[in-house]
Design a protein around this motif. Sequence first.
Motif, short mmCIF file in Angstrom:
data_model
loop_
_atom_site.label_atom_id
_atom_site.label_comp_id
_atom_site.label_asym_id
_atom_site.label_seq_id
_atom_site.Cartn_x
_atom_site.Cartn_y
_atom_site.Cartn_z
N MET A 64 56.27 17.95 49.42
CA MET A 64 55.13 18.88 49.48
C MET A 64 53.83 18.16 49.10
N LYS A 65 52.76 18.51 49.81
CA LYS A 65 51.47 17.90 49.51
C LYS A 65 50.58 18.97 48.91
N LEU A 66 50.11 18.73 47.68
CA LEU A 66 49.26 19.72 47.01
C LEU A 66 47.79 19.29 47.07
N ASP A 67 46.90 20.27 47.16
CA ASP A 67 45.47 19.98 47.03
C ASP A 67 45.08 19.89 45.56
N LEU A 68 45.69 20.74 44.75
CA LEU A 68 45.30 20.84 43.35
C LEU A 68 46.53 21.05 42.47
N LEU A 69 46.67 20.19 41.45
CA LEU A 69 47.79 20.32 40.51
C LEU A 69 47.25 20.40 39.09
N ALA A 70 47.62 21.47 38.38
CA ALA A 70 47.24 21.60 36.97
C ALA A 70 48.43 21.21 36.10
N ILE A 71 48.20 20.30 35.17
CA ILE A 71 49.25 19.83 34.26
C ILE A 71 48.87 20.24 32.85
N ALA A 72 49.82 20.84 32.11
CA ALA A 72 49.53 21.21 30.72
C ALA A 72 50.80 21.16 29.90
N ALA A 73 50.64 21.26 28.59
CA ALA A 73 51.78 21.06 27.69
C ALA A 73 52.76 22.22 27.72
N HIS A 74 52.24 23.45 27.63
CA HIS A 74 53.13 24.60 27.48
C HIS A 74 52.90 25.63 28.58
N PRO A 75 53.98 26.37 28.95
CA PRO A 75 53.76 27.47 29.88
C PRO A 75 52.72 28.40 29.25
N ASP A 76 51.80 28.87 29.96
CA ASP A 76 50.68 29.77 29.62
C ASP A 76 49.38 29.00 29.30
N ASP A 77 49.45 27.70 29.03
CA ASP A 77 48.22 26.91 28.81
C ASP A 77 47.35 26.94 30.07
N VAL A 78 47.98 26.77 31.22
CA VAL A 78 47.22 26.73 32.47
C VAL A 78 46.58 28.08 32.75
N VAL A 106 56.75 12.69 39.87
CA VAL A 106 56.33 14.02 40.36
C VAL A 106 55.01 13.91 41.12
N ILE A 107 54.10 13.11 40.61
CA ILE A 107 52.80 12.95 41.27
C ILE A 107 52.97 12.31 42.65
N ARG A 108 53.88 11.38 42.76
CA ARG A 108 54.15 10.78 44.07
C ARG A 108 54.75 11.80 45.04
N GLU A 109 55.58 12.69 44.50
CA GLU A 109 56.21 13.69 45.38
C GLU A 109 55.19 14.73 45.83
N LEU A 110 54.30 15.13 44.94
CA LEU A 110 53.36 16.23 45.25
C LEU A 110 52.06 15.74 45.88
N ARG A 111 51.72 14.46 45.63
CA ARG A 111 50.53 13.82 46.20
C ARG A 111 49.26 14.68 46.07
N PRO A 112 48.95 15.18 44.87
CA PRO A 112 47.77 16.04 44.72
C PRO A 112 46.47 15.28 44.93
N HIS A 113 45.51 15.95 45.55
CA HIS A 113 44.17 15.35 45.71
C HIS A 113 43.42 15.43 44.38
N THR A 114 43.52 16.58 43.72
CA THR A 114 42.83 16.81 42.46
C THR A 114 43.83 17.23 41.39
N VAL A 115 43.66 16.70 40.18
CA VAL A 115 44.54 17.06 39.06
C VAL A 115 43.68 17.61 37.93
N ILE A 116 44.14 18.70 37.35
CA ILE A 116 43.48 19.24 36.15
C ILE A 116 44.35 18.91 34.95
N LEU A 117 43.74 18.28 33.94
CA LEU A 117 44.44 17.94 32.70
C LEU A 117 43.74 18.64 31.53
N PRO A 118 44.43 18.78 30.38
CA PRO A 118 43.71 19.28 29.21
C PRO A 118 42.71 18.23 28.73
N TYR A 119 41.65 18.68 28.06
CA TYR A 119 40.68 17.74 27.49
C TYR A 119 41.40 16.87 26.44
#
Length: 238
Positions: A1-15, A91-104
């Motif tokens: 799967m190719k994603l445009d945007l992937l948000a990565i966070a520590a815990h479910p509900d952070d995103v 995972v990043i190679r599998e999803l190939r996101p264009h943009t990634v959101i990370l926590p500060y």
Amino acid sequence: MKLDLLAIAAHPDDVELTCGGTLLKMARLGYKTGILDLTQGEMGTRGTPETRAEEAACAAKILRVSWRNTLGVPDSDVQPTRQHKLRLAQVIRELRPHTVILPYWEARHPDHYHASTLGYEACFLAGLKQLPIGGEPHRPFKILYSTSYATVRPTFVVDITSEFDVRRKAILAYGSQFRPKAHQKRSKVFLAIDRLEDEMNQLARHYGQMIGVEYGEPFLQKELLAVDDVTKLPVRSI
Ligand SMILES: [Zn+2]
């Protein structure tokens, strides 16, 4: 799967709490979005990993997310170890996101700032051809840092006024966290989480007002923003 945007966070509900409105807005624009929770949130005072997984799936549906998964890092022990970095790079190679959101990268909770470092380094490593993992090398084009949990001035704010109500629904899908049963609530003196949902709503209002709309979500990018037409810049100065 190719994603445009992937948000990565520590815990479910952070995103949901920090950039749920933005994810929904991008999905509504036709982009493919995804959420990767590094942990299952099993150290949380309330709820079991099973209930939280169900809640996370429900919230993902509400936010029209195309893909959601958990990396399986132990909660309260998120660290930028080589092992976690390689798994995340995979995972990043599998999803190939264009943009990634990370926590500060600065936060009160160690899982949050470690998630930021782990995310950044995995994004970098995913582009190295010689990395001992499968798949084609891929490096996201853009990394954005969600600053909702941080007291830092963001680079820009996304108008989520039209998404705010649905974002709230997605947050409240975590019933075990934000709508606990009465006996659970009484048994605790005070939990920061009891105020969290309200605080995040107030923050969205605050950042919205900063750009002249009702609700907004703040982000920071390390790069400077390039501008072609200075007469089309939004947000009034005086
Ligand atoms: Zn968290």
